[in-house]
Scaffold this motif. Structure first.
Motif, short mmCIF file in Angstrom:
data_model
loop_
_atom_site.label_atom_id
_atom_site.label_comp_id
_atom_site.label_asym_id
_atom_site.label_seq_id
_atom_site.Cartn_x
_atom_site.Cartn_y
_atom_site.Cartn_z
N LEU B 50 0.81 -1.23 0.00
CA LEU B 50 0.00 0.00 0.00
C LEU B 50 0.84 1.27 0.00
CD1 LEU B 50 -2.80 -1.16 2.47
CD2 LEU B 50 -2.86 -1.14 -0.02
N ASP B 51 2.05 1.15 -0.45
CA ASP B 51 2.90 2.32 -0.61
C ASP B 51 3.09 3.10 0.70
OD1 ASP B 51 4.53 3.88 -2.14
OD2 ASP B 51 2.95 5.22 -2.87
N LEU B 52 3.34 2.37 1.77
CA LEU B 52 3.50 3.01 3.08
C LEU B 52 4.94 2.90 3.58
CD1 LEU B 52 0.19 1.78 4.70
CD2 LEU B 52 0.76 4.15 4.21
N CYS B 53 5.84 2.64 2.65
CA CYS B 53 7.25 2.50 3.02
C CYS B 53 8.04 3.64 2.41
CB CYS B 53 7.77 1.16 2.52
SG CYS B 53 9.51 0.90 2.86
N GLY B 54 8.71 4.42 3.23
CA GLY B 54 9.55 5.49 2.69
C GLY B 54 9.48 6.76 3.53
N ILE B 55 10.46 7.63 3.32
CA ILE B 55 10.56 8.88 4.09
C ILE B 55 10.51 10.05 3.13
CG2 ILE B 55 12.01 10.20 5.71
CD1 ILE B 55 13.44 7.41 6.26
N GLN B 56 9.54 10.93 3.31
CA GLN B 56 9.48 12.14 2.49
C GLN B 56 9.87 13.33 3.36
OE1 GLN B 56 6.53 10.07 1.34
NE2 GLN B 56 8.06 9.57 -0.21
N GLU B 60 8.97 21.77 5.83
CA GLU B 60 8.19 21.82 7.08
C GLU B 60 8.24 20.54 7.90
OE1 GLU B 60 6.32 23.63 4.42
OE2 GLU B 60 7.43 25.25 5.38
N GLU B 61 8.31 19.40 7.19
CA GLU B 61 8.16 18.15 7.95
C GLU B 61 8.79 16.94 7.29
OE1 GLU B 61 3.87 18.27 8.27
OE2 GLU B 61 3.61 17.21 6.37
N PHE B 62 8.95 15.89 8.08
CA PHE B 62 9.27 14.56 7.57
C PHE B 62 7.98 13.75 7.64
CE2 PHE B 62 13.31 15.92 9.39
CZ PHE B 62 14.22 15.55 8.40
N VAL B 63 7.69 13.02 6.58
CA VAL B 63 6.55 12.10 6.62
C VAL B 63 7.11 10.69 6.42
CG1 VAL B 63 4.35 11.45 5.59
CG2 VAL B 63 5.01 13.87 5.71
N ILE B 64 6.91 9.87 7.42
CA ILE B 64 7.52 8.53 7.42
C ILE B 64 6.42 7.47 7.38
CG2 ILE B 64 9.07 6.98 8.66
CD1 ILE B 64 10.08 9.54 10.17
#
Lengths: 158, 276
Positions: B50-56, B60-64
């Motif tokens: 479900l494409d929930l692996c990775g760090i953006q 403003e923020e990190f989304v992990i």
């Protein structure tokens, strides 16, 4: 459940249970280098490469490797033989039980870290337990292997 | 031993959510902890498709993503830089690389485990969790919520000009921690997080203003303020005993690690113990 994956560069199909662990599947398929040492995800004996990354096959459901590439020591015979000679040369080997998982993680380390120093080596291999030794011989053999590889530039890295 | 009756690689979050409403179902993280228990699972739900692996990362923020393995966090240049290396210090003692390639950040945070190094560090930052039904809520709120049947999708770290120091005490390398401590300072906002008490990590601030104006203090005052704050922390963190350490030992550790962490943040001594 049916599944398929790549084992040591060969496409394989298997019939597994929902809770079959990758470790058990690999051993069923004849990869006896993969061992269950501790049952608590601590010893690193069951280390295999999954899409190039070292993972604990004792904690991975077989079904989760569907379509992926798994490499065990059986798939790296030539490299293992080469590095094994350094381990033997330094007298690092005693019972040898931890050896396959250890070698797999050494290969993963050499892929991930450029010219690791002793401290980095110790840290990367902290999840590989050896109950016979104090890791001194192993560390020495890795350092010697690295020097040997540097002399033959870039062969181990893509 | 872990028994699983059926395995489903979820094709949508809605499907995963519906399957997870059954009490005997479970969302799979990295499975390294789950596997240790004697549990009978009706449906093991795998979110890895479900494409929930990775760090953006953006300004403003990190989304992990919840399925991101711990090892990816410790080698992420943005996170390393933002935390001043604290992320690596927090993760590198957890068993080994192979383990951290399996264990997911979502599994670590969702479990709200007492022993969690990960929870300790994330509580020291302005971290939010994104839940499928619950939306975005602060991690500090999430940590004391009852476990429900929602799904943790992502962790969000809101960037602030911050200084962080992570420390832990272990009886032996790669073991569970006896105590974890993470201090952070964003402006005058002070947080000290103590975990492995052995209960789950808790956040302390500085209600008495002991560390107020820390950076501007002269060295002796700094040293004194940090000492008083670490004593105050040790008095205000409830700790207990287990096989790894006694209550008395943990109380002692709270004071020592708090002092060391704040000494690092306050920049009171250099590597050679010189007061500056």
């Amino acid at each position: 459940m049916k599944m398929d994956f790549w084992l040591n560069n060969v496409h394989r199909e298997a019939e597994v249970q929902p809770d079959t662990l990758l470790l058990d599947l690999l051993r069923q398929m004849g990869c006896f280098s993969v061992k269950r040492g501790c049952e608590t995800a601590n010893c690193g004996l069951c280390t295999v490469l999954l899409d190039g990354r070292p993972v604990l096959s004792c904690s991975m459901l077989a079904l989760r490797v569907q379509g992926k590439k798994v490499v065990t020591l059986e798939g790296m015979e030539k490299e293992a033989q080469e590095f094994g000679a350094f381990l033997a040369g330094e007298g690092a080997e005693q019972c040898g039980f931890c050896n396959p998982g250890f070698i797999m993680n050494v290969f993963a380390m050499l892929k991930e870290l450029q010219d690791p120093d002793e401290e980095q080596i110790r840290e990367y291999l902290a999840g590989n337990l050896c109950r016979c030794s104090g890791f001194v011989g192993q560390t020495r053999s890795i350092l010697k292997y690295l020097r040997y590889k540097q002399d033959r530039k870039g062969e181990y890295r893509e | 031993m872990l028994k699983i009756k059926s395995y489903v690689k979820a094709e949508s979050l809605q499907q995963a959510y519906e399957l997870n409403q059954k009490k005997t179902a479970v969302i799979l993280g990295g499975m390294v902890w789950l596997k240790m228990g004697n549990r009978r699972v009706s449906t093991a739900i795998d979110l890895s498709g479900l494409d929930l692996c990775g760090i953006q990362e953006d300004p403003e923020e990190f989304v992990i993503g919840c399925m991101t393995p711990l090892h990816d966090l410790e080698v992420h240049p943005g996170l390393l830089h933002y935390t001043g290396g604290a992320i690596k210090e927090c993760l590198r003692h957890i068993v080994g690389v192979q383990f951290r390639n399996c264990a997911t950040v979502g599994g670590s945070i969702w479990g709200r485990y007492g022993f969690s190094d990960v929870l300790t560090l994330f509580l020291a930052m302005d971290t939010w969790v994104e839940l499928y039904k619950g939306g975005r809520i602060p991690l500090s709120e999430f940590v004391s919520m009852e476990k429900d049947r929602d799904i943790l999708l992502r962790l969000i770290i809101r960037k602030k000009k911050t200084k962080i120091c992570y420390l832990s005490q272990r009886n032996t390398k790669t073991d569970f921690p006896v105590l974890t401590c993470c201090a952070s300072k964003a402006g005058e906002n002070v947080r000290t997080v103590i975990g492995a008490r052995p209960g789950k990590a808790m956040v302390l601030q500085d209600p008495e203003g002991i560390l107020k104006g820390l950076c501007a203090m002269d060295p002796e005052k700094k040293k004194d303020a940090i000492h008083r704050y670490s004593v105050w922390t040790a008095q205000n963190v409830p700790v207990g005993s287990n096989m790894r350490g006694s209550e008395e030992y943990r109380t002692h550790l709270v004071q020592v690690l708090t002092r060391r962490a704040w000494t690092d943040i306050g920049g009171t001594v250099n590597e050679n113990g010189f007061l500056a």
